[in-house]
Design an enzyme around this catalytic site. Sequence first.
Site, PDB file in Angstrom:
ATOM      1  N   THR A 295      55.949  43.868  46.660  1.00 59.14           N
ATOM      2  CA  THR A 295      55.373  43.340  48.372  1.00 59.14           C
ATOM      3  C   THR A 295      55.882  42.370  49.272  1.00 59.14           C
ATOM      4  O   THR A 295      56.239  42.532  50.199  1.00 59.14           O
ATOM      5  CB  THR A 295      53.049  42.947  48.161  1.00 59.14           C
ATOM      6  OG1 THR A 295      52.777  43.973  48.494  1.00 59.14           O
ATOM      7  CG2 THR A 295      53.430  42.353  49.661  1.00 59.14           C
TER       8      THR A 295
ATOM      9  N   THR B  72      52.212  42.512  42.462  1.00 55.91           N
ATOM     10  CA  THR B  72      51.066  41.928  42.050  1.00 55.91           C
ATOM     11  C   THR B  72      50.387  42.488  41.062  1.00 55.91           C
ATOM     12  O   THR B  72      49.737  42.190  40.126  1.00 55.91           O
ATOM     13  CB  THR B  72      50.514  40.718  43.486  1.00 55.91           C
ATOM     14  OG1 THR B  72      49.548  42.353  43.862  1.00 55.91           O
ATOM     15  CG2 THR B  72      51.467  40.239  44.060  1.00 55.91           C
TER      16      THR B  72
HETATM   17  N1  ASP Z   1      51.561  47.122  45.273  1.00 52.87           N
HETATM   18  C1  ASP Z   1      52.455  46.426  45.224  1.00 52.87           C
HETATM   19  C2  ASP Z   1      52.650  45.938  43.809  1.00 52.87           C
HETATM   20  O1  ASP Z   1      52.272  45.463  42.697  1.00 52.87           O
HETATM   21  C3  ASP Z   1      51.150  45.126  45.359  1.00 52.87           C
HETATM   22  C4  ASP Z   1      52.070  43.549  45.450  1.00 52.87           C
HETATM   23  O2  ASP Z   1      52.608  43.044  45.440  1.00 52.87           O
HETATM   24  O3  ASP Z   1      51.405  42.807  45.878  1.00 52.87           O
HETATM   25  O4  ASP Z   1      53.813  46.492  44.000  1.00 52.87           O
END
Ligand code: ASP
Length: 345
Positions: free
Chosen positions: A16, A92
């Site tokens: 993200t 994340t």
């Molecule tokens: N879907 C994303 C990922 O883990 C979520 C994020 O980065 O918070 O790549």
Amino acid sequence: MTPDNTSVLLIYTGGTIGMIENVETGALENFNFEQLQKHIPELQRFMFRIGTYQFDPPMDSSDMDPDAWRKLVRVISDNYDRYSGFVILHGTDTMAYTASALSFMLEGLNKPVILTGSQLPIGVLRTDGKENLLTSIEIATACHPDGQPIVPEVSIFFENHLMRGNRTTKMNAENFNAFRSFNYPVLASVGIHIKYNNVQIRTNGRHHELKPHYLLDTNVAVLKLFPGIQENVIASVLATEGLRAVVLETYGSGNAPRKEWFLRRLRNASEQGIVIVNVTQCSAGTVEMERYETGYQLMQAGVVCGYDSTTESAVTKLMFLLGHDYPPAKVRELMGRPLAGEITV
Ligand code: ASP
């Protein structure tokens, strides 16, 4: 304090933090590193060298796998002498798995490797990504007066806490405060000041050589118990072709049903060389298999104690140990020994 040879390698894997909203569809899409830097002009204010490395194409962290971990280890090891610290921008969702894997794969590490990301994309006004990135860089370059890095381990920085990577879990899909280290104190708290918890930080000493590891065996399963779980479900998992290890997510302090078929299936699997590790479904606390009869019987069935391990850490540690091709007895023994500060025994 930062000495003259301070430098950071910023590794952008995706997630993200590096996304932007497609104006037509409203969906989040990856954008590249140059654009990321454009959104954070503050990066230019650091008075030291910041090198960059970008995964191409960037990955949503749901696609992370041992190949991507190997690539990270390769990038860090190839650049190890050129930089004093490393910051990895990562989605994340699986960040805790990557951080855990890296903590085992980067044996002898004596430089900071900090993973961070964000809940809101960097292009969004209220983004948490900017603060997370800038603070991570600051921590990755922080040194003691003798020039030694303050946090020479694999860690995750998020919101206002620096946590040991292999102790951390994503526990909130909404809040900026998305990660927690339930069973180990934070390595630093960040407010107006960055307060390092020096006694909890793991140091290998300056004379350690980095020993990168690349071999991982993914013949591992996670089996989460629930009341009413059927014998054929347990049997199918344990009969998986090639299976070498199971992380058994049990109740409370490591308890499981005492049903005859259940214990028999576990015992048979253990006897066939499948390593079964007992990890609790609770977020905090530890497995104590001798505490209750229900845990004791698991021990009798050959199941080994996972102590206060996170599932993320147990899974990646098993992949790492099986990658060494150790016999089951050796893997069982090493699961009970902290290799990178991942369990408290
Ligand atoms: N879907 C994303 C990922 O883990 C979520 C994020 O980065 O918070 O790549």
